[in-house]
Design an enzyme around this catalytic site. Structure first.
Site, PDB file in Angstrom:
ATOM      1  N   CYS A  91      -6.046   2.215   5.513  1.00 49.34           N
ATOM      2  CA  CYS A  91      -6.548   0.993   6.138  1.00 49.34           C
ATOM      3  C   CYS A  91      -5.923   0.881   7.531  1.00 49.34           C
ATOM      4  CB  CYS A  91      -6.220  -0.231   5.275  1.00 49.34           C
ATOM      5  SG  CYS A  91      -4.472  -0.723   5.282  1.00 49.34           S
TER       6      CYS A  91
ATOM      7  N   HIS B 166       0.849  -1.191   0.000  1.00 47.04           N
ATOM      8  CA  HIS B 166       0.000   0.000   0.000  1.00 47.04           C
ATOM      9  C   HIS B 166       0.885   1.241   0.000  1.00 47.04           C
ATOM     10  CE1 HIS B 166      -3.869  -1.949   1.831  1.00 47.04           C
ATOM     11  NE2 HIS B 166      -3.407  -2.613   0.781  1.00 47.04           N
TER      12      HIS B 166
ATOM     13  N   CYS C 142      -2.112   0.161   7.606  1.00 46.44           N
ATOM     14  CA  CYS C 142      -1.311   1.344   7.263  1.00 46.44           C
ATOM     15  C   CYS C 142      -1.372   2.385   8.374  1.00 46.44           C
ATOM     16  CB  CYS C 142      -1.769   1.942   5.941  1.00 46.44           C
ATOM     17  SG  CYS C 142      -1.303   0.930   4.520  1.00 46.44           S
TER      18      CYS C 142
ATOM     19  N   GLU D 287       0.730   4.043   1.629  1.00 47.32           N
ATOM     20  CA  GLU D 287       1.056   4.528   2.963  1.00 47.32           C
ATOM     21  C   GLU D 287       2.142   3.673   3.610  1.00 47.32           C
ATOM     22  OE1 GLU D 287      -3.347   5.202   2.121  1.00 47.32           O
ATOM     23  OE2 GLU D 287      -1.942   3.526   1.946  1.00 47.32           O
TER      24      GLU D 287
END
Length: 176
Positions: A84, A54, A87, A56
């Site tokens: 999420c 991801h 993250c 992040e």
């Protein structure tokens, strides 16, 4: 006057579209210190290979052991979409105290085949003595259109939302 957050959220959206055009999910993130972007990342998740990737998380990985605690504590973490939980915990592990997001959890759920309860992450983190302020959404309508590049193939936002509404109406998928 343009909101200072808009400048950095727009950069997150640029990174997200770039990731999408490469065939990844459309997410981007930047870290800003004293008004300057000091690091940025795109989504590189590869679910077939089991690579999380991801945006992040990639940005947290870039920043770990690169910047001092005081820089991180005073920096602002910008992301194209509310992060999420995985993250968000990674961001918190850096000591980041401010996260600004473009697209809210609630709006992003329009693109998911299920709906999840949106928790008050600020309160939850605060109860663990992890101070974090979450600011957003910022330029949310513009941010939703970033998802038109999801997975490398352009598809109009209205089509993506309609498709997920049909999936939800059929109830064919188990909730996430």
């Amino acid at each position: 006057m343009i909101d200072i957050h808009e400048k950095y959220i727009k950069r997150c959206y640029e990174l997200a579209v770039s990731a999408g055009k490469k065939g990844y999910d459309t997410f981007g993130a930047v870290l800003v210190s004293d008004g300057v972007i000091i690091a940025e990342a795109e989504n590189t998740a590869d679910y077939e290979k089991g690579i999380f990737g991801h945006a992040e998380f990639n940005l947290v990985h870039k920043c770990a052991n690169q910047f001092s605690d005081s820089v991180l504590e005073n920096a602002v973490f910008y992301t194209s979409c509310a992060p999420c939980v995985r993250c968000l915990m990674a961001i918190a592990s850096l000591g980041i105290r401010t996260v600004v997001f473009g697209v809210s959890y609630k709006c992003f759920q329009k693109l998911l085949p299920f709906e999840e309860e949106v928790l008050d992450y600020e309160r939850i983190l605060g109860s663990m003595r992890v101070p974090m302020k979450m600011i957003g959404p910022v330029l949310e309508d513009e941010g939703m259109h970033v998802f038109e590049y999801w997975g490398g193939e352009y598809r109009p936002l209205e089509e993506l939302i309609r498709e997920m509404d049909e999936v939800k109406a059929k109830g064919t998928l188990v909730e996430g």
